[in-house]
Motif scaffolding. Structure first.
Motif, PDB file in Angstrom:
ATOM      1  N   THR A   1       0.840  -1.205   0.000  1.00  0.00           N
ATOM      2  CA  THR A   1       0.000   0.000   0.000  1.00  0.00           C
ATOM      3  C   THR A   1       0.873   1.253   0.000  1.00  0.00           C
ATOM      4  O   THR A   1       0.520   2.262  -0.630  1.00  0.00           O
ATOM      5  CB  THR A   1      -0.940   0.040   1.218  1.00  0.00           C
ATOM      6  OG1 THR A   1      -0.197   0.208   2.423  1.00  0.00           O
ATOM      7  CG2 THR A   1      -1.763  -1.228   1.305  1.00  0.00           C
ATOM      8  N   ASN A   2       2.007   1.192   0.696  1.00  0.00           N
ATOM      9  CA  ASN A   2       2.920   2.333   0.677  1.00  0.00           C
ATOM     10  C   ASN A   2       3.489   2.542  -0.718  1.00  0.00           C
ATOM     11  O   ASN A   2       3.713   3.670  -1.151  1.00  0.00           O
ATOM     12  CB  ASN A   2       4.056   2.133   1.683  1.00  0.00           C
ATOM     13  CG  ASN A   2       4.721   3.436   2.076  1.00  0.00           C
ATOM     14  OD1 ASN A   2       4.054   4.400   2.434  1.00  0.00           O
ATOM     15  ND2 ASN A   2       6.038   3.486   1.999  1.00  0.00           N
ATOM     16  N   ALA A   3       3.714   1.433  -1.431  1.00  0.00           N
ATOM     17  CA  ALA A   3       4.156   1.547  -2.825  1.00  0.00           C
ATOM     18  C   ALA A   3       3.099   2.238  -3.665  1.00  0.00           C
ATOM     19  O   ALA A   3       3.416   3.032  -4.569  1.00  0.00           O
ATOM     20  CB  ALA A   3       4.461   0.155  -3.389  1.00  0.00           C
ATOM     21  N   GLY A   4       1.818   1.970  -3.360  1.00  0.00           N
ATOM     22  CA  GLY A   4       0.736   2.656  -4.063  1.00  0.00           C
ATOM     23  C   GLY A   4       0.752   4.154  -3.816  1.00  0.00           C
ATOM     24  O   GLY A   4       0.496   4.952  -4.724  1.00  0.00           O
ATOM     25  N   VAL A   5       1.069   4.533  -2.583  1.00  0.00           N
ATOM     26  CA  VAL A   5       1.191   5.957  -2.253  1.00  0.00           C
ATOM     27  C   VAL A   5       2.308   6.597  -3.073  1.00  0.00           C
ATOM     28  O   VAL A   5       2.160   7.692  -3.622  1.00  0.00           O
ATOM     29  CB  VAL A   5       1.454   6.148  -0.749  1.00  0.00           C
ATOM     30  CG1 VAL A   5       1.717   7.618  -0.434  1.00  0.00           C
ATOM     31  CG2 VAL A   5       0.280   5.642   0.071  1.00  0.00           C
ATOM     32  N   LEU A   6       3.440   5.898  -3.167  1.00  0.00           N
ATOM     33  CA  LEU A   6       4.587   6.436  -3.909  1.00  0.00           C
ATOM     34  C   LEU A   6       4.272   6.544  -5.400  1.00  0.00           C
ATOM     35  O   LEU A   6       4.675   7.516  -6.052  1.00  0.00           O
ATOM     36  CB  LEU A   6       5.817   5.551  -3.674  1.00  0.00           C
ATOM     37  CG  LEU A   6       6.324   5.530  -2.230  1.00  0.00           C
ATOM     38  CD1 LEU A   6       7.412   4.477  -2.062  1.00  0.00           C
ATOM     39  CD2 LEU A   6       6.865   6.902  -1.832  1.00  0.00           C
ATOM     40  N   LEU A   7       3.552   5.570  -5.942  1.00  0.00           N
ATOM     41  CA  LEU A   7       3.146   5.666  -7.349  1.00  0.00           C
ATOM     42  C   LEU A   7       2.211   6.858  -7.566  1.00  0.00           C
ATOM     43  O   LEU A   7       2.327   7.591  -8.563  1.00  0.00           O
ATOM     44  CB  LEU A   7       2.453   4.380  -7.790  1.00  0.00           C
ATOM     45  CG  LEU A   7       3.343   3.195  -8.150  1.00  0.00           C
ATOM     46  CD1 LEU A   7       2.488   1.979  -8.476  1.00  0.00           C
ATOM     47  CD2 LEU A   7       4.254   3.530  -9.330  1.00  0.00           C
ATOM     48  N   ALA A   8       1.279   7.032  -6.633  1.00  0.00           N
ATOM     49  CA  ALA A   8       0.368   8.180  -6.732  1.00  0.00           C
ATOM     50  C   ALA A   8       1.149   9.486  -6.682  1.00  0.00           C
ATOM     51  O   ALA A   8       0.838  10.434  -7.420  1.00  0.00           O
ATOM     52  CB  ALA A   8      -0.657   8.127  -5.602  1.00  0.00           C
ATOM     53  N   MET A   9       2.161   9.539  -5.831  1.00  0.00           N
ATOM     54  CA  MET A   9       2.989  10.740  -5.757  1.00  0.00           C
ATOM     55  C   MET A   9       3.692  10.990  -7.086  1.00  0.00           C
ATOM     56  O   MET A   9       3.766  12.125  -7.564  1.00  0.00           O
ATOM     57  CB  MET A   9       4.012  10.596  -4.630  1.00  0.00           C
ATOM     58  CG  MET A   9       3.419  10.647  -3.236  1.00  0.00           C
ATOM     59  SD  MET A   9       4.645  10.406  -1.921  1.00  0.00           S
ATOM     60  CE  MET A   9       5.616  11.913  -2.083  1.00  0.00           C
ATOM     61  N   GLY A  10       4.210   9.924  -7.692  1.00  0.00           N
ATOM     62  CA  GLY A  10       4.932  10.079  -8.944  1.00  0.00           C
ATOM     63  C   GLY A  10       4.056  10.626 -10.057  1.00  0.00           C
ATOM     64  O   GLY A  10       4.465  11.524 -10.804  1.00  0.00           O
ATOM     65  N   PHE A  11       2.829  10.108 -10.169  1.00  0.00           N
ATOM     66  CA  PHE A  11       1.956  10.516 -11.270  1.00  0.00           C
ATOM     67  C   PHE A  11       1.083  11.719 -10.928  1.00  0.00           C
ATOM     68  O   PHE A  11       0.328  12.191 -11.780  1.00  0.00           O
ATOM     69  CB  PHE A  11       1.080   9.333 -11.693  1.00  0.00           C
ATOM     70  CG  PHE A  11       1.847   8.276 -12.441  1.00  0.00           C
ATOM     71  CD1 PHE A  11       2.145   8.441 -13.778  1.00  0.00           C
ATOM     72  CD2 PHE A  11       2.305   7.140 -11.792  1.00  0.00           C
ATOM     73  CE1 PHE A  11       2.865   7.473 -14.473  1.00  0.00           C
ATOM     74  CE2 PHE A  11       3.030   6.167 -12.464  1.00  0.00           C
ATOM     75  CZ  PHE A  11       3.316   6.339 -13.816  1.00  0.00           C
ATOM     76  N   SER A  12       1.199  12.222  -9.699  1.00  0.00           N
ATOM     77  CA  SER A  12       0.392  13.388  -9.322  1.00  0.00           C
ATOM     78  C   SER A  12       0.762  14.624 -10.129  1.00  0.00           C
ATOM     79  O   SER A  12      -0.047  15.547 -10.272  1.00  0.00           O
ATOM     80  CB  SER A  12       0.546  13.683  -7.827  1.00  0.00           C
ATOM     81  OG  SER A  12       1.886  14.046  -7.514  1.00  0.00           O
ATOM     82  N   SER A  13       1.983  14.657 -10.671  1.00  0.00           N
ATOM     83  CA  SER A  13       2.389  15.813 -11.465  1.00  0.00           C
ATOM     84  C   SER A  13       1.551  15.948 -12.733  1.00  0.00           C
ATOM     85  O   SER A  13       1.428  17.045 -13.293  1.00  0.00           O
ATOM     86  CB  SER A  13       3.868  15.710 -11.837  1.00  0.00           C
ATOM     87  OG  SER A  13       4.132  14.494 -12.510  1.00  0.00           O
ATOM     88  N   LEU A  14       0.952  14.832 -13.205  1.00  0.00           N
ATOM     89  CA  LEU A  14       0.083  14.895 -14.376  1.00  0.00           C
ATOM     90  C   LEU A  14      -1.212  15.643 -14.070  1.00  0.00           C
ATOM     91  O   LEU A  14      -1.903  16.105 -14.979  1.00  0.00           O
ATOM     92  CB  LEU A  14      -0.247  13.486 -14.874  1.00  0.00           C
ATOM     93  CG  LEU A  14       0.947  12.619 -15.303  1.00  0.00           C
ATOM     94  CD1 LEU A  14       0.473  11.239 -15.728  1.00  0.00           C
ATOM     95  CD2 LEU A  14       1.726  13.294 -16.420  1.00  0.00           C
ATOM     96  N   ILE A  15      -1.532  15.749 -12.780  1.00  0.00           N
ATOM     97  CA  ILE A  15      -2.723  16.484 -12.354  1.00  0.00           C
ATOM     98  C   ILE A  15      -2.385  17.933 -12.019  1.00  0.00           C
ATOM     99  O   ILE A  15      -3.025  18.866 -12.499  1.00  0.00           O
ATOM    100  CB  ILE A  15      -3.372  15.814 -11.123  1.00  0.00           C
ATOM    101  CG1 ILE A  15      -3.776  14.377 -11.439  1.00  0.00           C
ATOM    102  CG2 ILE A  15      -4.556  16.633 -10.615  1.00  0.00           C
ATOM    103  CD1 ILE A  15      -4.249  13.592 -10.232  1.00  0.00           C
ATOM    104  N   TRP A  16      -1.348  18.110 -11.206  1.00  0.00           N
ATOM    105  CA  TRP A  16      -1.099  19.429 -10.644  1.00  0.00           C
ATOM    106  C   TRP A  16      -0.345  20.362 -11.574  1.00  0.00           C
ATOM    107  O   TRP A  16      -0.440  21.586 -11.422  1.00  0.00           O
ATOM    108  CB  TRP A  16      -0.380  19.286  -9.303  1.00  0.00           C
ATOM    109  CG  TRP A  16      -1.286  18.659  -8.298  1.00  0.00           C
ATOM    110  CD1 TRP A  16      -1.270  17.363  -7.880  1.00  0.00           C
ATOM    111  CD2 TRP A  16      -2.378  19.281  -7.623  1.00  0.00           C
ATOM    112  NE1 TRP A  16      -2.289  17.134  -6.985  1.00  0.00           N
ATOM    113  CE2 TRP A  16      -2.982  18.301  -6.809  1.00  0.00           C
ATOM    114  CE3 TRP A  16      -2.909  20.572  -7.632  1.00  0.00           C
ATOM    115  CZ2 TRP A  16      -4.085  18.574  -6.011  1.00  0.00           C
ATOM    116  CZ3 TRP A  16      -3.999  20.844  -6.837  1.00  0.00           C
ATOM    117  CH2 TRP A  16      -4.578  19.851  -6.042  1.00  0.00           C
TER     118      TRP A  16
END
Length: 393
Positions: A48-63
């Motif tokens: 689940t922590n890996a999922g958080v890190l993946l979300a962090m990585g791809f969050s730049s596509l949103i922000w």
């Protein structure tokens, strides 16, 4: 902009980067306790922590697009507000699904602070001047949920400071004429413009430049080593040294944390000094790649030695706790010394595409981080800590 305000902006940007990093690492010492409460395994929580890190990585596509639509300041503050809300919901989670969902949602704000932060700093500073231990203490004497209430306080403080001190784009540059500004606002409202903003190709196309891709790939490898060390610490140290609480193993994080601090301070000053030295050599000409020279010693010397000493002394049970702790300190120093030059280079290599380059870097960096966080403990159980960190090297 006066120097005092530049310093306050630097503090706010650094504080929010600390807060979002705290969100991805603070639970590591508390993993067994959280897993026990939710009736799952530590390995599942690492995933689940890996999922958080993946979300962090791809969050730049949103922000990244949100910065263009709302303005950098408004988007930055909205991301902090969302992180506050998700953190509070994580703290009151009643089951694993709720815990995982809100942690991943908080990860979706992650790199907005880093990408926007680096861009803001690059805009206001001249080119030549550019929490796990706490988690272990908390989970020993109180509930792991206190970790997230502390994180909520950190992000709340960051929101207040950001609202007061972080400038809008118009404060950073007032060179646009009224006509140009009206045209930009009109373009922002067009449907095709919205589609183009959220098109990930504008970020991914930066990888066609070999220097950009190699810089990003190197940051990914550094993140692999960093999260391998942080994620596996308790599962490695507790059985080898008969530790029974999160407190003692949580104190281990002081070693790499101290290395991160020293490496950031020394690495930053060395980076600026290296740039000035090469400017003098060329008679006043500055090149972005000058910064990379300052990180060669840590990247090719300090880090490999630290990783080998750390992994094999734990594997062979030599040197007690002292040697791996010291090597973890130098590993943290080497990481930040290397990251320092690479991060600044990414912000300077293509000034006209600065945000896209930085966003692309974090996509690769957090993909590697997620893989390391999810796989390091199973790999250690399979081939041993020595070979694991030899591979990470």
């Amino acid at each position: 902009m006066p120097t005092w305000r530049k310093c306050m902006i630097l503090f706010v940007v650094s504080w929010m980067t600390l807060a979002v990093t705290f969100s991805s690492t603070s639970l590591l010492p508390a993993t067994p306790e959280i897993a026990a409460e939710f009736g799952t395994s530590p390995e599942t929580l690492n995933i689940t922590n890996a999922g958080v890190l993946l979300a962090m990585g791809f969050s730049s596509l949103i922000w990244g697009p949100m910065n263009n639509l709302m303005g950098r300041r408004n988007a930055y503050n909205l991301a902090i507000l969302i992180l506050c809300a998700c953190t509070a919901c994580t703290a009151v989670s009643v089951n694993l699904r709720m815990f995982t969902a809100f942690r991943v949602l908080s990860g979706l704000t992650g790199t907005s602070f880093m990408v926007s932060g680096q861009t803001i700093l690059a805009d206001i500073f001249e080119p030549v001047v550019r929490g796990p231990c706490i988690g272990g203490i908390i989970v020993t004497f109180a509930s792991w949920r206190i970790i997230y209430w502390l994180q909520l306080a950190m992000t709340g403080l960051g929101l207040v400071l950001s609202l007061v001190f972080v400038p809008s784009i118009h404060e950073e540059s007032r060179s646009s004429s009224d006509d140009e500004e009206k045209q930009k606002q009109k373009e922002k409202r067009s449907f095709l413009h919205l589609i183009s903003l959220f098109n990930p190709v504008r970020i991914l196309r930066q990888y066609v430049y070999p220097n950009i891709f190699l810089c990003d790939f190197t940051c990914g490898l550094l993140s692999t080593y960093m999260y391998a060390t942080l994620t596996s610490a308790r599962s490695v140290f507790n059985p080898r040294f008969n530790l029974t609480t999160a407190l003692v193993s949580g104190l281990f994080y002081l070693a790499p944390g101290g290395g991160f601090l020293i490496g950031s301070i020394v690495g930053g000053r060395l980076s600026d000094r290296t740039v000035r030295k090469y400017i003098v050599r060329r008679g006043g000409v500055r090149l972005p790649q000058d910064r990379l020279n300052s990180g060669l010693i840590t990247l090719l010397g300090v880090l490999p030695v630290s990783a080998l000493v750390y992994g094999w002394t734990l594997q062979e049970q030599k040197g007690g706790m002292v040697v791996p702790i010291i090597s973890a300190f130098f590993g943290g120093w080497g990481l930040m010394g290397s990251f320092n030059s690479l991060n600044t280079y990414a912000a300077e290599a293509l000034p006209q595409k600065r945000s896209e380059v930085i966003a692309g870097k974090y996509i690769i960096q957090y993909i590697f981080s997620a893989g390391s966080s999810a796989l390091v403990v199973p790999i250690i159980n399979r081939i041993g800590v020595g070979w694991t960190f030899t591979i990470c090297m």
